[in-house]
Design a protein around this motif. Structure first.
Motif, PDB file in Angstrom:
ATOM      1  N   GLN A   1       0.843  -1.188   0.000  1.00 60.42           N
ATOM      2  CA  GLN A   1       0.000   0.000   0.000  1.00 60.42           C
ATOM      3  C   GLN A   1       0.881   1.242   0.000  1.00 60.42           C
ATOM      4  O   GLN A   1       1.728   1.405   0.868  1.00 60.42           O
ATOM      5  N   VAL A   2       0.686   2.096  -0.967  1.00 55.29           N
ATOM      6  CA  VAL A   2       1.429   3.345  -1.054  1.00 55.29           C
ATOM      7  C   VAL A   2       0.528   4.474  -0.564  1.00 55.29           C
ATOM      8  O   VAL A   2      -0.587   4.651  -1.055  1.00 55.29           O
ATOM      9  N   GLN A   3       1.011   5.227   0.398  1.00 53.16           N
ATOM     10  CA  GLN A   3       0.264   6.370   0.923  1.00 53.16           C
ATOM     11  C   GLN A   3       0.730   7.638   0.211  1.00 53.16           C
ATOM     12  O   GLN A   3       1.927   7.822  -0.014  1.00 53.16           O
ATOM     13  N   LEU A   4      -0.246   8.493  -0.105  1.00 54.71           N
ATOM     14  CA  LEU A   4       0.050   9.741  -0.803  1.00 54.71           C
ATOM     15  C   LEU A   4      -0.538  10.905  -0.010  1.00 54.71           C
ATOM     16  O   LEU A   4      -1.703  10.846   0.391  1.00 54.71           O
ATOM     17  N   VAL A   5       0.261  11.937   0.173  1.00 56.87           N
ATOM     18  CA  VAL A   5      -0.194  13.133   0.884  1.00 56.87           C
ATOM     19  C   VAL A   5      -0.045  14.324  -0.040  1.00 56.87           C
ATOM     20  O   VAL A   5       1.068  14.692  -0.428  1.00 56.87           O
ATOM     21  N   GLU A   6      -1.170  14.930  -0.382  1.00 62.97           N
ATOM     22  CA  GLU A   6      -1.196  16.058  -1.315  1.00 62.97           C
ATOM     23  C   GLU A   6      -1.316  17.379  -0.551  1.00 62.97           C
ATOM     24  O   GLU A   6      -1.907  17.430   0.527  1.00 62.97           O
ATOM     25  N   SER A   7      -0.807  18.424  -1.170  1.00 63.09           N
ATOM     26  CA  SER A   7      -0.987  19.758  -0.613  1.00 63.09           C
ATOM     27  C   SER A   7      -0.817  20.785  -1.726  1.00 63.09           C
ATOM     28  O   SER A   7      -0.327  20.467  -2.813  1.00 63.09           O
ATOM     29  N   GLY A   8      -1.252  22.010  -1.444  1.00 66.19           N
ATOM     30  CA  GLY A   8      -0.997  23.109  -2.362  1.00 66.19           C
ATOM     31  C   GLY A   8      -2.184  23.666  -3.103  1.00 66.19           C
ATOM     32  O   GLY A   8      -2.057  24.655  -3.820  1.00 66.19           O
ATOM     33  N   GLY A   9      -3.349  23.083  -2.957  1.00 64.22           N
ATOM     34  CA  GLY A   9      -4.524  23.613  -3.639  1.00 64.22           C
ATOM     35  C   GLY A   9      -4.989  24.909  -3.004  1.00 64.22           C
ATOM     36  O   GLY A   9      -4.479  25.355  -1.985  1.00 64.22           O
ATOM     37  N   GLY A  10      -5.989  25.524  -3.647  1.00 61.89           N
ATOM     38  CA  GLY A  10      -6.538  26.752  -3.111  1.00 61.89           C
ATOM     39  C   GLY A  10      -7.260  27.562  -4.145  1.00 61.89           C
ATOM     40  O   GLY A  10      -7.553  27.083  -5.238  1.00 61.89           O
ATOM     41  N   LEU A  11      -7.523  28.819  -3.779  1.00 64.78           N
ATOM     42  CA  LEU A  11      -8.214  29.758  -4.656  1.00 64.78           C
ATOM     43  C   LEU A  11      -7.193  30.716  -5.263  1.00 64.78           C
ATOM     44  O   LEU A  11      -6.360  31.281  -4.542  1.00 64.78           O
ATOM     45  N   VAL A  12      -7.266  30.908  -6.568  1.00 63.07           N
ATOM     46  CA  VAL A  12      -6.337  31.801  -7.255  1.00 63.07           C
ATOM     47  C   VAL A  12      -7.078  32.530  -8.365  1.00 63.07           C
ATOM     48  O   VAL A  12      -8.046  32.001  -8.928  1.00 63.07           O
ATOM     49  N   GLN A  13      -6.633  33.731  -8.668  1.00 62.48           N
ATOM     50  CA  GLN A  13      -7.259  34.497  -9.739  1.00 62.48           C
ATOM     51  C   GLN A  13      -6.782  34.016 -11.098  1.00 62.48           C
ATOM     52  O   GLN A  13      -5.676  33.461 -11.205  1.00 62.48           O
ATOM     53  N   PRO A  14      -7.569  34.223 -12.135  1.00 60.36           N
ATOM     54  CA  PRO A  14      -7.115  33.865 -13.489  1.00 60.36           C
ATOM     55  C   PRO A  14      -5.777  34.523 -13.798  1.00 60.36           C
ATOM     56  O   PRO A  14      -5.546  35.691 -13.467  1.00 60.36           O
ATOM     57  N   GLY A  15      -4.897  33.734 -14.418  1.00 60.40           N
ATOM     58  CA  GLY A  15      -3.552  34.199 -14.708  1.00 60.40           C
ATOM     59  C   GLY A  15      -2.553  33.930 -13.608  1.00 60.40           C
ATOM     60  O   GLY A  15      -1.340  34.110 -13.807  1.00 60.40           O
ATOM     61  N   GLY A  16      -3.025  33.492 -12.470  1.00 60.74           N
ATOM     62  CA  GLY A  16      -2.156  33.215 -11.334  1.00 60.74           C
ATOM     63  C   GLY A  16      -1.498  31.849 -11.399  1.00 60.74           C
ATOM     64  O   GLY A  16      -1.655  31.113 -12.383  1.00 60.74           O
ATOM     65  N   SER A  17      -0.762  31.540 -10.332  1.00 59.66           N
ATOM     66  CA  SER A  17      -0.012  30.285 -10.275  1.00 59.66           C
ATOM     67  C   SER A  17      -0.261  29.567  -8.960  1.00 59.66           C
ATOM     68  O   SER A  17      -0.555  30.202  -7.933  1.00 59.66           O
ATOM     69  N   LEU A  18      -0.137  28.255  -9.023  1.00 66.40           N
ATOM     70  CA  LEU A  18      -0.177  27.404  -7.842  1.00 66.40           C
ATOM     71  C   LEU A  18       0.789  26.259  -8.060  1.00 66.40           C
ATOM     72  O   LEU A  18       1.040  25.856  -9.206  1.00 66.40           O
ATOM     73  N   ARG A  19       1.301  25.713  -6.963  1.00 71.74           N
ATOM     74  CA  ARG A  19       2.123  24.504  -7.041  1.00 71.74           C
ATOM     75  C   ARG A  19       1.518  23.455  -6.135  1.00 71.74           C
ATOM     76  O   ARG A  19       1.347  23.681  -4.936  1.00 71.74           O
ATOM     77  N   LEU A  20       1.211  22.317  -6.722  1.00 74.19           N
ATOM     78  CA  LEU A  20       0.732  21.170  -5.969  1.00 74.19           C
ATOM     79  C   LEU A  20       1.904  20.242  -5.666  1.00 74.19           C
ATOM     80  O   LEU A  20       2.813  20.108  -6.487  1.00 74.19           O
ATOM     81  N   SER A  21       1.844  19.593  -4.517  1.00 71.42           N
ATOM     82  CA  SER A  21       2.856  18.608  -4.180  1.00 71.42           C
ATOM     83  C   SER A  21       2.186  17.338  -3.694  1.00 71.42           C
ATOM     84  O   SER A  21       1.076  17.363  -3.168  1.00 71.42           O
ATOM     85  N   CYS A  22       2.881  16.245  -3.871  1.00 72.90           N
ATOM     86  CA  CYS A  22       2.375  14.934  -3.476  1.00 72.90           C
ATOM     87  C   CYS A  22       3.555  14.103  -2.994  1.00 72.90           C
ATOM     88  O   CYS A  22       4.436  13.753  -3.791  1.00 72.90           O
ATOM     89  N   ALA A  23       3.542  13.792  -1.711  1.00 70.12           N
ATOM     90  CA  ALA A  23       4.610  12.995  -1.113  1.00 70.12           C
ATOM     91  C   ALA A  23       4.163  11.549  -0.999  1.00 70.12           C
ATOM     92  O   ALA A  23       3.085  11.265  -0.456  1.00 70.12           O
ATOM     93  N   ALA A  24       4.998  10.652  -1.499  1.00 68.76           N
ATOM     94  CA  ALA A  24       4.699   9.222  -1.453  1.00 68.76           C
ATOM     95  C   ALA A  24       5.403   8.577  -0.268  1.00 68.76           C
ATOM     96  O   ALA A  24       6.472   9.027   0.152  1.00 68.76           O
ATOM     97  N   SER A  25       4.794   7.496   0.231  1.00 67.43           N
ATOM     98  CA  SER A  25       5.358   6.795   1.390  1.00 67.43           C
ATOM     99  C   SER A  25       6.476   5.841   1.000  1.00 67.43           C
ATOM    100  O   SER A  25       7.089   5.244   1.877  1.00 67.43           O
ATOM    101  N   GLU A  26       6.716   5.690  -0.304  1.00 64.91           N
ATOM    102  CA  GLU A  26       7.770   4.810  -0.774  1.00 64.91           C
ATOM    103  C   GLU A  26       8.699   5.547  -1.714  1.00 64.91           C
ATOM    104  O   GLU A  26       8.349   6.585  -2.265  1.00 64.91           O
ATOM    105  N   SER A  27       9.860   4.968  -1.894  1.00 64.18           N
ATOM    106  CA  SER A  27      10.828   5.571  -2.787  1.00 64.18           C
ATOM    107  C   SER A  27      10.283   5.672  -4.202  1.00 64.18           C
ATOM    108  O   SER A  27       9.632   4.746  -4.697  1.00 64.18           O
ATOM    109  N   VAL A  28      10.579   6.796  -4.835  1.00 63.09           N
ATOM    110  CA  VAL A  28      10.116   6.973  -6.215  1.00 63.09           C
ATOM    111  C   VAL A  28      10.720   5.929  -7.138  1.00 63.09           C
ATOM    112  O   VAL A  28      10.184   5.636  -8.198  1.00 63.09           O
ATOM    113  N   TYR A  29      11.841   5.348  -6.723  1.00 58.07           N
ATOM    114  CA  TYR A  29      12.507   4.363  -7.586  1.00 58.07           C
ATOM    115  C   TYR A  29      11.736   3.043  -7.645  1.00 58.07           C
ATOM    116  O   TYR A  29      11.984   2.211  -8.517  1.00 58.07           O
TER     117      TYR A  29
END
Length: 115
Positions: A1-29
């Protein structure tokens, strides 16, 4: 079982920027693929971007040139940098990873683009 924790969402105006992140419980390899999908109200879930073990990237046509997917292997984390956001980018964004041909999903994070 791989656990994923997301963050970074929200409200932004058109033309703006956001960065989402997702941390996995296992090595990316140990993961064949990491990526992001999204689902807007009344619509099916759709691919946004994926990155494979060889750093090969795939993007939906609707986000090419605006979104960038990248990994930070030391943190087992995948990111989605979203620039020039449009109202039609509003959706719940889901992180996904594939290990041994099985897809795991995060809980989703809301992105709302509105003035």
């Amino acid at each position: 079982q791989v656990q994923l924790v997301e963050s970074g969402g929200g409200l932004v105006q058109p033309g703006g920027s956001l960065r989402l992140s997702c941390a996995a419980s296992e090595s990316v390899y140990s993961l064949e693929m990491m990526g992001w999908y999204r689902q807007a109200p009344g619509k099916e879930r759709e691919l946004v971007a994926t990155i494979g073990v060889g750093y090969n990237r795939r993007y939906a046509d609707s986000v090419k040139g605006r979104f960038t997917i990248f990994r930070e292997d030391a943190k087992n984390t995948v990111y989605l940098q979203m620039n020039s956001l449009k109202p039609e980018d509003t959706a719940v964004y889901y992180c996904t990873v594939r290990r041994e041909s099985y897809d795991y999903w995060g809980q989703g994070t809301q992105v709302t683009v509105s003035s």
